[in-house]
Design a protein around this motif. Structure first.
Motif, PDB file in Angstrom:
ATOM      1  N   LYS A 404      30.222  30.407 -21.379  1.00  0.00           N
ATOM      2  CA  LYS A 404      28.830  30.808 -21.144  1.00  0.00           C
ATOM      3  C   LYS A 404      28.481  30.703 -19.661  1.00  0.00           C
ATOM      4  CE  LYS A 404      24.067  29.945 -22.623  1.00  0.00           C
ATOM      5  NZ  LYS A 404      23.173  29.151 -23.517  1.00  0.00           N
ATOM      6  N   ILE A 405      28.909  29.634 -19.018  1.00  0.00           N
ATOM      7  CA  ILE A 405      28.631  29.463 -17.591  1.00  0.00           C
ATOM      8  C   ILE A 405      29.327  30.544 -16.772  1.00  0.00           C
ATOM      9  CG2 ILE A 405      29.019  27.973 -15.599  1.00  0.00           C
ATOM     10  CD1 ILE A 405      28.664  25.575 -17.412  1.00  0.00           C
ATOM     11  N   GLY A 408      27.854  34.004 -17.367  1.00  0.00           N
ATOM     12  CA  GLY A 408      26.545  34.088 -16.727  1.00  0.00           C
ATOM     13  C   GLY A 408      26.655  34.187 -15.220  1.00  0.00           C
ATOM     14  N   SER A 412      25.411  37.334 -12.930  1.00  0.00           N
ATOM     15  CA  SER A 412      24.435  37.081 -11.865  1.00  0.00           C
ATOM     16  C   SER A 412      24.980  37.516 -10.507  1.00  0.00           C
ATOM     17  CB  SER A 412      24.066  35.599 -11.829  1.00  0.00           C
ATOM     18  OG  SER A 412      23.449  35.207 -13.036  1.00  0.00           O
ATOM     19  N   SER A 459      30.294  20.950 -18.105  1.00  0.00           N
ATOM     20  CA  SER A 459      29.094  21.741 -18.376  1.00  0.00           C
ATOM     21  C   SER A 459      27.824  20.909 -18.515  1.00  0.00           C
ATOM     22  CB  SER A 459      29.303  22.579 -19.642  1.00  0.00           C
ATOM     23  OG  SER A 459      29.671  21.761 -20.727  1.00  0.00           O
ATOM     24  N   SER A 497      24.004  21.523 -16.657  1.00  0.00           N
ATOM     25  CA  SER A 497      23.837  22.129 -17.977  1.00  0.00           C
ATOM     26  C   SER A 497      24.512  23.493 -17.948  1.00  0.00           C
ATOM     27  CB  SER A 497      22.348  22.289 -18.329  1.00  0.00           C
ATOM     28  OG  SER A 497      21.756  23.289 -17.501  1.00  0.00           O
ATOM     29  N   ASP A 499      23.083  26.169 -18.064  1.00  0.00           N
ATOM     30  CA  ASP A 499      22.225  27.073 -17.297  1.00  0.00           C
ATOM     31  C   ASP A 499      22.266  26.785 -15.796  1.00  0.00           C
ATOM     32  OD1 ASP A 499      21.261  28.328 -19.677  1.00  0.00           O
ATOM     33  OD2 ASP A 499      19.939  26.611 -19.992  1.00  0.00           O
ATOM     34  N   ASP A 500      23.024  25.763 -15.417  1.00  0.00           N
ATOM     35  CA  ASP A 500      23.082  25.375 -14.004  1.00  0.00           C
ATOM     36  C   ASP A 500      24.126  26.225 -13.280  1.00  0.00           C
ATOM     37  OD1 ASP A 500      22.918  24.095 -11.580  1.00  0.00           O
ATOM     38  OD2 ASP A 500      24.104  22.355 -12.212  1.00  0.00           O
ATOM     39  N   LEU A 501      23.786  27.484 -13.035  1.00  0.00           N
ATOM     40  CA  LEU A 501      24.714  28.395 -12.371  1.00  0.00           C
ATOM     41  C   LEU A 501      24.824  28.111 -10.878  1.00  0.00           C
ATOM     42  CD1 LEU A 501      23.842  31.801 -14.109  1.00  0.00           C
ATOM     43  CD2 LEU A 501      25.495  30.051 -14.794  1.00  0.00           C
TER      44      LEU A 501
END
Length: 696
Positions: A404-405, A408, A412, A459, A497, A499-501
């Motif tokens: 997922k990371i 993403g 991005s 993650s 997390s 979501d921490d790209l």
């Protein structure tokens, strides 16, 4: 070999078709879908380089008249290679990812079975649990445990208990809950007739049918009113209650199960109604028979947990966040026991285990080794063909969270290239079941196969113990590399997390600006073994041959967490009692049946420390270090002394030092005066004979 279908997603990736060696399509899921349908009629298995339209391709395959040779396999080349700042240089990476997708799948592992009949216990304040009980009553076998009073329903459709939970453990289909009935009213006996409510002069009882003990003045009018039912007792002695359930919905503000990975079937969604609703949907699906992989293999024979009643290594117990591993001692011999139903497959136990007794098996290290070797070999070959002087870097990540990371980040970076950095062209992602399952043998094995470095992507949802163990093991791996004169090549990338790209983007940007590193050695030909120590030994021998600096004669110091090392001995304190020999679980310490000699084979030592704890003279100290392969294989003498011979028959029965020490300590005691002192200098047989002669 399989047929490979590569899609360039409307031409958004600058792919080198010649370098890949396979045709590249631009709209395989749309205008060129006929190519995919035609491939379904072939005799080869299919690998599709597109994960976005996987559902569509699977649906088309199901509708095909001809059965598939093998299930479709998908590989993502877009987010991990094509949508990066270095997409034009990603040919070697894409080729290696396609080769990985073409490899045989891992051997199946045993499964662990669960059976749930839908017996659900909802725990928490009455105002929270009772509404959910009403909603779920038609679908599940509901029981309620109110830890705080709430208005009870008039109709008794399900059991309602009250009290304080004292113990809650188990797993899907096999939960056991203990609680204490604290209120004088037992809700299971109460008929909710309301007689007690009317009779109470202090209005201490309401529609929760629980007595507010702060208001109660002990008139006992309620007891009289309930006499025929007997639900109220202020003198109840048996307050402990127990029941078993298949599922737990814990709505308490302070849930008891706080481990990072709670057992399957246990849910504690917190206060958010949306989170509660999502959990309830999962509960409705957890009725029936279920199975999961058995993630581990345990070999008790080489376990260094305990011996002679002493606990040595407890690394697996300490790191397990689910409480799945426990200690067992039988007749002084220690081992561990793993509850496969509680094991959630993190694999941290195998990473921390120094002997290899606990082994991760989903998949096995040999299977992962074959895949890593293929990735490194294909990458290097294609890079040389394209005249790219680059060695690959390995990015290990937990399969679901890490994917997922990475996906993403790739998306991005494609849309906002000035704000995000995707994976550099030389960084190959490799997903594993859980990041904590990988350790020293796999990391160093990857370097020996030609990877320039190993990065671990965390993650953010890992248990703190997992992070600590990975940091500790990475520190050890780098210390070993430094001992051979190599740079540190193992490092962790910490995301907060999934979501921490930004954190991951920053790490990828630093790697891209630095550029690819050179491999530390020529590629090894050996395969990784299921035996951790065997793999580590093979890697050390390979690295030693190409070391930049020789190891010191006394060995290079390693961190205290090392699974490699020797022993220092205080010869003046040691009496050669050989207690350490009998306590060593790995056979690293040896005695000599003919002479008082204590020997040691460093290769066998796992630094468990049982010998140190066992030694009555406290003469041993662990010495974590790295010696040459040849030194570690040799049997060396730690201590030796003269034997003491029986003054009667001449047989050796102890060491001179031990007997002298015994004579010194006991000589002043009256019981050992005269002939008794001489008996201390005799072997056991002669001592008995001498005593019989003196008595007759």
């Amino acid at each position: 070999m399989s047929q490979k279908l590569v899609c360039n997603c409307n031409g958004t990736m600058p792919l080198d078709t010649k370098a890949l060696g396979v045709p590249v399509h631009r709209s395989l899921c749309r205008q060129e879908v006929g190519t995919f349908l035609k491939a379904l009629d072939g005799s080869d298995s299919l690998v599709v380089a597109c994960t976005q339209e996987g559902a569509l391709f699977n649906e088309l395959a199901e509708q095909s008249e001809k059965p598939l040779v093998a299930p479709l396999r998908f590989v993502n080349i877009r987010e991990v290679a094509g949508w990066t700042q270095e997409a034009k240089l990603s040919g070697p990476k894409i080729a290696s990812l396609l080769a990985l997708a073409d490899m045989p799948e891992a051997e199946p592992v045993p499964v662990v079975n669960y059976q749930s009949q839908g017996r659900l216990l909802i725990v928490g304040a009455g105002s929270l649990v009772l509404p959910w009980a009403e909603k779920l009553g038609a679908s599940l076998d509901i029981s309620v445990l109110c830890t705080e009073p709430g208005d009870l329903p008039l109709v008794r459709n399900y059991p309602i208990y009250t009290g304080k939970v004292t113990k809650l453990d188990g797993y899907l289909g096999n939960f056991s809950v203990d609680w204490d009935l604290e209120n004088p009213i037992d809700p299971e006996m109460c008929t909710r007739c309301g007689a007690c409510v009317e009779a109470c002069p202090e209005n201490a009882i309401d529609l929760s049918f629980q007595i507010d003990l702060n208001k109660c003045k002990s008139h006992r009018s309620c007891v009289t009113a309930c006499a025929s039912i007997g639900a109220i007792s202020f003198d109840r002695k048996e307050r402990a209650r127990n029941a078993e359930f298949d599922l737990i919905l814990d709505l308490r503000a302070d849930p008891k199960m706080r481990m990072s990975q709670t057992p399957q079937g246990y849910f504690a969604p917190g206060k958010d109604p949306l989170d509660q609703a999502m959990v309830v949907n999962q509960l409705l699906e957890m009725v029936g028979e279920f199975e999961k992989p058995k993630y581990f293999v345990y070999n008790e024979k080489i376990c260094a947990h305990g011996r002679n009643g002493k606990v040595g290594c407890s690394a697996c117990i300490d790191v397990c966040s689910t409480g799945a591993i426990g200690s067992i001692f039988k007749n002084g011999q220690g081992s561990v026991e793993v509850n496969p139903n509680l094991c959630m497959g993190c694999g941290a136990c195998s990473t921390a285990c120094p002997s290899g007794a606990m082994r991760y098996n989903y998949p096995s290290v040999p299977h992962q080794g074959k895949e890593l070797k293929t990735l490194a070999t294909v990458f290097t070959a294609v890079a040389q063909k394209l005249h790219q002087a680059a060695a690959p870097s390995l990015l290990l990540h937990t399969l679901k969270a890490g994917t997922k990371i990475i996906d993403g980040l790739g998306r991005s970076a494609h849309v906002m290239p000035k704000q995000f950095e995707a994976l550099p062209s030389f960084v190959i992602p490799y997903g594993i079941e859980h990041i904590a399952s990988t350790g020293l043998d796999l990391w160093l094995g990857a370097l020996s196969y030609g990877f320039a470095e190993v990065a671990l992507l965390l993650s953010g949802d890992e248990d703190p113990a997992y992070r600590a163990t990975l940091e500790e093991q990475a520190h050890l791996a780098n210390a070993i590399l430094k001992a051979y004169g190599f740079d540190e090549r193992i490092h962790l990338i910490m995301a907060q997390s999934v979501d921490d790209l930004q954190s991951v983007s920053k790490a990828m940007g630093a790697m891209r600006q630095r550029g690819s590193l050179s491999a530390i050695c020529t590629p090894a030909s050996f395969g990784l073994s299921n035996q951790k120590r065997e793999t580590v030994e093979a890697v050390l021998e390979h690295l030693q041959k190409q070391a930049k600096t020789p190891l010191p004669e006394a060995g290079a110091a390693l961190p205290n967490s090392s699974l490699l090392g020797g022993l220092n001995i205080n010869k003046d304190a040691c009496t050669l009692c050989m207690s350490c020999v009998s306590s060593c679980p790995e056979g690293a310490l040896l005695d000599n049946p003919d002479e008082p000699i204590l020997s040691f084979i460093e290769k066998q030592c796992v630094q468990c420390g049982i010998c140190v704890q066992t030694c009555p003279e406290q003469a041993l100290i662990l010495n974590p270090r790295l010696q040459t392969v040849e030194q570690r294989k040799q049997k060396t003498t730690l201590n030796e002394t003269q034997a003491f011979h029986c003054i009667s028959c001449g047989k050796a029965f102890g060491t001179l030092k031990m007997v002298d020490l015994m004579l010194t300590k006991l000589g002043a005691h009256g019981a050992f005066a005269g002939a008794a002192m001489d008996r201390l200098k005799m072997c056991g047989d002669c001592r008995v004979v001498d005593m019989v002669k003196k008595e007759t």
